[in-house]
Design a protein around this motif. Structure first.
Motif, PDB file in Angstrom:
ATOM      1  N   HIS A 151     -34.634  24.069 -12.690  1.00 40.70           N
ATOM      2  CA  HIS A 151     -33.452  23.526 -12.027  1.00 40.70           C
ATOM      3  C   HIS A 151     -33.519  23.806 -10.529  1.00 40.70           C
ATOM      4  O   HIS A 151     -33.256  22.915  -9.699  1.00 40.70           O
ATOM      5  CB  HIS A 151     -32.185  24.144 -12.628  1.00 40.70           C
ATOM      6  CG  HIS A 151     -30.926  23.541 -12.090  1.00 40.70           C
ATOM      7  ND1 HIS A 151     -29.754  24.240 -11.979  1.00 40.70           N
ATOM      8  CD2 HIS A 151     -30.660  22.290 -11.623  1.00 40.70           C
ATOM      9  CE1 HIS A 151     -28.815  23.447 -11.466  1.00 40.70           C
ATOM     10  NE2 HIS A 151     -29.343  22.268 -11.255  1.00 40.70           N
ATOM     11  N   GLU A 152     -33.877  25.026 -10.174  1.00 41.22           N
ATOM     12  CA  GLU A 152     -34.000  25.391  -8.759  1.00 41.22           C
ATOM     13  C   GLU A 152     -35.021  24.489  -8.067  1.00 41.22           C
ATOM     14  O   GLU A 152     -34.814  24.033  -6.926  1.00 41.22           O
ATOM     15  CB  GLU A 152     -34.426  26.851  -8.668  1.00 41.22           C
ATOM     16  CG  GLU A 152     -34.658  27.354  -7.253  1.00 41.22           C
ATOM     17  CD  GLU A 152     -35.242  28.758  -7.234  1.00 41.22           C
ATOM     18  OE1 GLU A 152     -35.670  29.194  -6.150  1.00 41.22           O
ATOM     19  OE2 GLU A 152     -35.281  29.408  -8.299  1.00 41.22           O
TER      20      GLU A 152
ATOM     21  N   SER B 136     -29.057  13.584 -10.126  1.00 41.57           N
ATOM     22  CA  SER B 136     -30.266  14.255 -10.607  1.00 41.57           C
ATOM     23  C   SER B 136     -30.194  15.777 -10.559  1.00 41.57           C
ATOM     24  O   SER B 136     -31.077  16.442 -11.111  1.00 41.57           O
ATOM     25  CB  SER B 136     -31.489  13.774  -9.812  1.00 41.57           C
ATOM     26  OG  SER B 136     -31.528  14.366  -8.512  1.00 41.57           O
ATOM     27  N   ILE B 137     -29.177  16.335  -9.910  1.00 38.63           N
ATOM     28  CA  ILE B 137     -29.092  17.805  -9.843  1.00 38.63           C
ATOM     29  C   ILE B 137     -27.827  18.329 -10.522  1.00 38.63           C
ATOM     30  O   ILE B 137     -27.486  19.503 -10.374  1.00 38.63           O
ATOM     31  CB  ILE B 137     -29.161  18.300  -8.383  1.00 38.63           C
ATOM     32  CG1 ILE B 137     -28.032  17.701  -7.538  1.00 38.63           C
ATOM     33  CG2 ILE B 137     -30.521  17.976  -7.789  1.00 38.63           C
ATOM     34  CD1 ILE B 137     -27.940  18.311  -6.144  1.00 38.63           C
TER      35      ILE B 137
ATOM     36  N   ALA C  53     -35.967  21.372  -8.979  1.00 40.84           N
ATOM     37  CA  ALA C  53     -35.464  20.001  -8.867  1.00 40.84           C
ATOM     38  C   ALA C  53     -34.459  19.877  -7.723  1.00 40.84           C
ATOM     39  O   ALA C  53     -34.452  18.879  -6.994  1.00 40.84           O
ATOM     40  CB  ALA C  53     -34.837  19.559 -10.188  1.00 40.84           C
ATOM     41  N   VAL C  54     -33.621  20.879  -7.562  1.00 38.14           N
ATOM     42  CA  VAL C  54     -32.639  20.874  -6.478  1.00 38.14           C
ATOM     43  C   VAL C  54     -33.341  20.979  -5.125  1.00 38.14           C
ATOM     44  O   VAL C  54     -32.960  20.306  -4.154  1.00 38.14           O
ATOM     45  CB  VAL C  54     -31.625  22.016  -6.663  1.00 38.14           C
ATOM     46  CG1 VAL C  54     -30.724  22.147  -5.429  1.00 38.14           C
ATOM     47  CG2 VAL C  54     -30.781  21.782  -7.907  1.00 38.14           C
TER      48      VAL C  54
ATOM     49  N   TYR D 159     -34.742  17.696  -4.212  1.00 30.98           N
ATOM     50  CA  TYR D 159     -33.613  16.815  -3.856  1.00 30.98           C
ATOM     51  C   TYR D 159     -33.238  16.992  -2.393  1.00 30.98           C
ATOM     52  O   TYR D 159     -32.973  16.017  -1.686  1.00 30.98           O
ATOM     53  CB  TYR D 159     -32.435  17.130  -4.761  1.00 30.98           C
ATOM     54  CG  TYR D 159     -31.098  16.612  -4.271  1.00 30.98           C
ATOM     55  CD1 TYR D 159     -30.693  15.307  -4.540  1.00 30.98           C
ATOM     56  CD2 TYR D 159     -30.235  17.434  -3.544  1.00 30.98           C
ATOM     57  CE1 TYR D 159     -29.460  14.836  -4.097  1.00 30.98           C
ATOM     58  CE2 TYR D 159     -29.006  16.976  -3.099  1.00 30.98           C
ATOM     59  CZ  TYR D 159     -28.620  15.677  -3.372  1.00 30.98           C
ATOM     60  OH  TYR D 159     -27.408  15.213  -2.928  1.00 30.98           O
TER      61      TYR D 159
ATOM     62  N   ASN E 104     -37.796  14.071  -8.566  1.00 30.16           N
ATOM     63  CA  ASN E 104     -37.653  15.530  -8.585  1.00 30.16           C
ATOM     64  C   ASN E 104     -37.493  16.031 -10.018  1.00 30.16           C
ATOM     65  O   ASN E 104     -38.002  17.094 -10.384  1.00 30.16           O
ATOM     66  CB  ASN E 104     -36.465  15.964  -7.727  1.00 30.16           C
ATOM     67  CG  ASN E 104     -35.160  15.268  -8.094  1.00 30.16           C
ATOM     68  OD1 ASN E 104     -35.144  14.122  -8.539  1.00 30.16           O
ATOM     69  ND2 ASN E 104     -34.043  15.958  -7.902  1.00 30.16           N
ATOM     70  N   VAL E 105     -36.819  15.240 -10.843  1.00 33.44           N
ATOM     71  CA  VAL E 105     -36.664  15.588 -12.258  1.00 33.44           C
ATOM     72  C   VAL E 105     -37.964  15.333 -13.015  1.00 33.44           C
ATOM     73  O   VAL E 105     -38.370  16.119 -13.875  1.00 33.44           O
ATOM     74  CB  VAL E 105     -35.500  14.800 -12.882  1.00 33.44           C
ATOM     75  CG1 VAL E 105     -35.403  15.065 -14.383  1.00 33.44           C
ATOM     76  CG2 VAL E 105     -34.186  15.175 -12.195  1.00 33.44           C
TER      77      VAL E 105
ATOM     78  N   LEU F 149     -29.956  18.528 -15.751  1.00 37.21           N
ATOM     79  CA  LEU F 149     -30.734  19.715 -16.136  1.00 37.21           C
ATOM     80  C   LEU F 149     -30.958  19.736 -17.634  1.00 37.21           C
ATOM     81  O   LEU F 149     -32.063  20.053 -18.111  1.00 37.21           O
ATOM     82  CB  LEU F 149     -30.007  20.979 -15.693  1.00 37.21           C
ATOM     83  CG  LEU F 149     -30.617  22.304 -16.170  1.00 37.21           C
ATOM     84  CD1 LEU F 149     -32.043  22.461 -15.698  1.00 37.21           C
ATOM     85  CD2 LEU F 149     -29.767  23.478 -15.721  1.00 37.21           C
TER      86      LEU F 149
END
Length: 438
Positions: free
Chosen positions: A52-53, A390-391, A55-56, A59, A130-131, A396
């Protein structure tokens, strides 16, 4: 007897308009043991905060195709934290990378997990790459933990410039998929949609850039001495618009005039346009492209100008051919995550986007399923709001579910020789390895 290209176009197109035959939704192949799948799921759950970190972070720092240096560095750093060495700058592309786990080259089956990480101009990660990268990293790391038991080899291949540039095709040309037996990735979609088992893929796309060269003259004093390049590009655009009503409903032609001249009181001597041609079959893509080229050349003839046509300045993207035998295993494991996978599309396809994963799917058996990131379904990819989705927590959850299902499907492939035979037989029956040749 010579076959009319238009008849060929319609014959191939009719096949694309016909829904895929419906077989058994569930695979007949056992795949990997339940404890292997449980370990894959647990590994990805443990990685969830880090993914998750990641992907963010992407972003907030979007990078365009072939410029994804920071993104690749972040991927390499994350893998290094897990003890994985990453080769960056492979296949002649500075922002391509590869990481491996398992057996040596040629020893057992080889499954490639595909990562994308480029963004779009102006709207950032509005296609959710990013995902995609997070899904691929999670699936690869989970497979790395079990590959000693599944046997074979797993690779994470980082492919730049999906949004324009054809990184995957360039990697194919460099031999990057020559020893790969099957490949897979997952793409974000709208709302909570899940792609059906018997989907119809995406369209292929070819890019045409045309410049019309005329002759400048004073538009009021001596217009008769000029050759109007604006008339040429407008005639071409109108001709393409007229063609649109006579193409298959699954096909698309669209474009923009990027240069219409420099001054209103000067007969334009240079104009330019960028046109995309999309079709769901390789043969129809070729035929439809030629019809567009004919229009572009006719516009030059009609106006006395010269057409400079640049065809495939970027690699053509081929239609996607999802391997159904392997997709069934993705569906099996996604169902285990509590998501319903439809058997077939709700409606017959009416056109669609394109991806260079299509080139991979024509080169080796591959899957490219889609999974929604949440929201109410009104915000679609390539809209800036999709990057924001996406974030969010739903995204997630989708990332973790997609990584688990992809990793488990790959584990099934590595373990089950009968499944591998079915995957290969389906690939051969569809036509086998295809390379783009114009």
């Amino acid at each position: 007897m010579t076959t009319d290209p238009l008849d060929t176009y319609l014959a191939y197109g009719q096949r694309s308009l016909t829904p895929a035959p419906i077989g058994e939704a569930e695979s007949a192949f056992a795949g990997a043991r339940a404890d292997i799948h449980a370990r894959i799921a647990a590994r990805i759950e443990g990685l969830r905060p880090r993914l998750h970190e990641f992907a963010v972070d992407l972003y907030h720092h979007p990078e365009l195709g072939f410029e994804e240096h920071r993104s690749v560095q972040k991927i390499a750093e994350l893998l290094a934290e897990e003890g994985v060495e990453t080769e960056v700058g492979v296949f002649g592309l500075p922002t391509a990378f590869v990481a491996h786990a398992g057996s040596e080259v040629g020893d057992g089956p080889h499954f490639a997990v595909i990562a994308e990480y480029d963004a779009l101009p102006g709207v950032g990660h509005a296609c959710g790459h990013n995902v995609i990268a997070g899904i691929a990293i999670g699936a690869f790391l989970a497979l790395r933990d079990v590959v000693a038991e599944t046997g074979g080899r797993v690779s994470l291949i980082g492919t730049p410039a999906e949004e324009g540039g054809g990184g995957k095709e360039l990697i194919i040309r460099a031999g990057g998929f020559d020893d790969v037996d099957a490949a897979g990735m997952v793409h974000p979609s709208v709302g909570h949609e899940v792609s059906p088992i018997y989907g119809s893929g995406t369209t292929g796309v070819r890019r045409i850039r045309v410049a019309y060269h005329g002759r400048a003259a004073h538009a009021a004093g001596t217009p008769y001495l000029g050759l109007n390049a604006l008339d040429a590009v407008v005639t071409a655009y109108q001709g393409i618009a007229q063609l649109r009503q006579h193409i298959l409903p699954i096909d698309r032609i669209h474009g923009v005039i990027t240069n219409g001249g420099s001054a209103a009181n000067v007969v334009p001597e240079l104009t330019e346009a960028h046109i995309l041609v999309r079709s769901s079959e390789i043969d129809t893509l070729k035929i439809l492209t030629q019809r567009v080229v004919d229009i572009l050349e006719a516009a030059a003839l009609a106006t006395g100008t010269r057409a400079e046509i640049d065809l495939d300045a970027e690699p053509a993207y081929l239609p996607l051919a999802n391997n159904i035998a392997l997709t069934k295993h993705w569906a099996r494991h996604l169902t285990d995550r509590g998501r319903t996978v439809p058997l077939k599309p709700k409606v017959v396809r009416q056109g669609g986007p394109s991806t260079d994963m299509g080139n991979v799917s024509q080169y080796v058996p591959a899957i490219h399923p889609a999974l929604g990131l949440g929201g109410d379904g009104t915000i679609v990819p390539h809209n800036a709001g999709f990057a924001d989705i996406s974030i969010l927590p739903d995204a997630l959850n989708a990332l973790a579910d997609a990584a688990t299902a992809l990793g488990s499907a790959a584990a099934d492939y590595l373990v089950d020789a009968d499944l591998r035979t079915a995957v290969a037989d389906e690939f051969v029956a569809r036509g086998g390895r295809v390379r783009w040749e114009d």
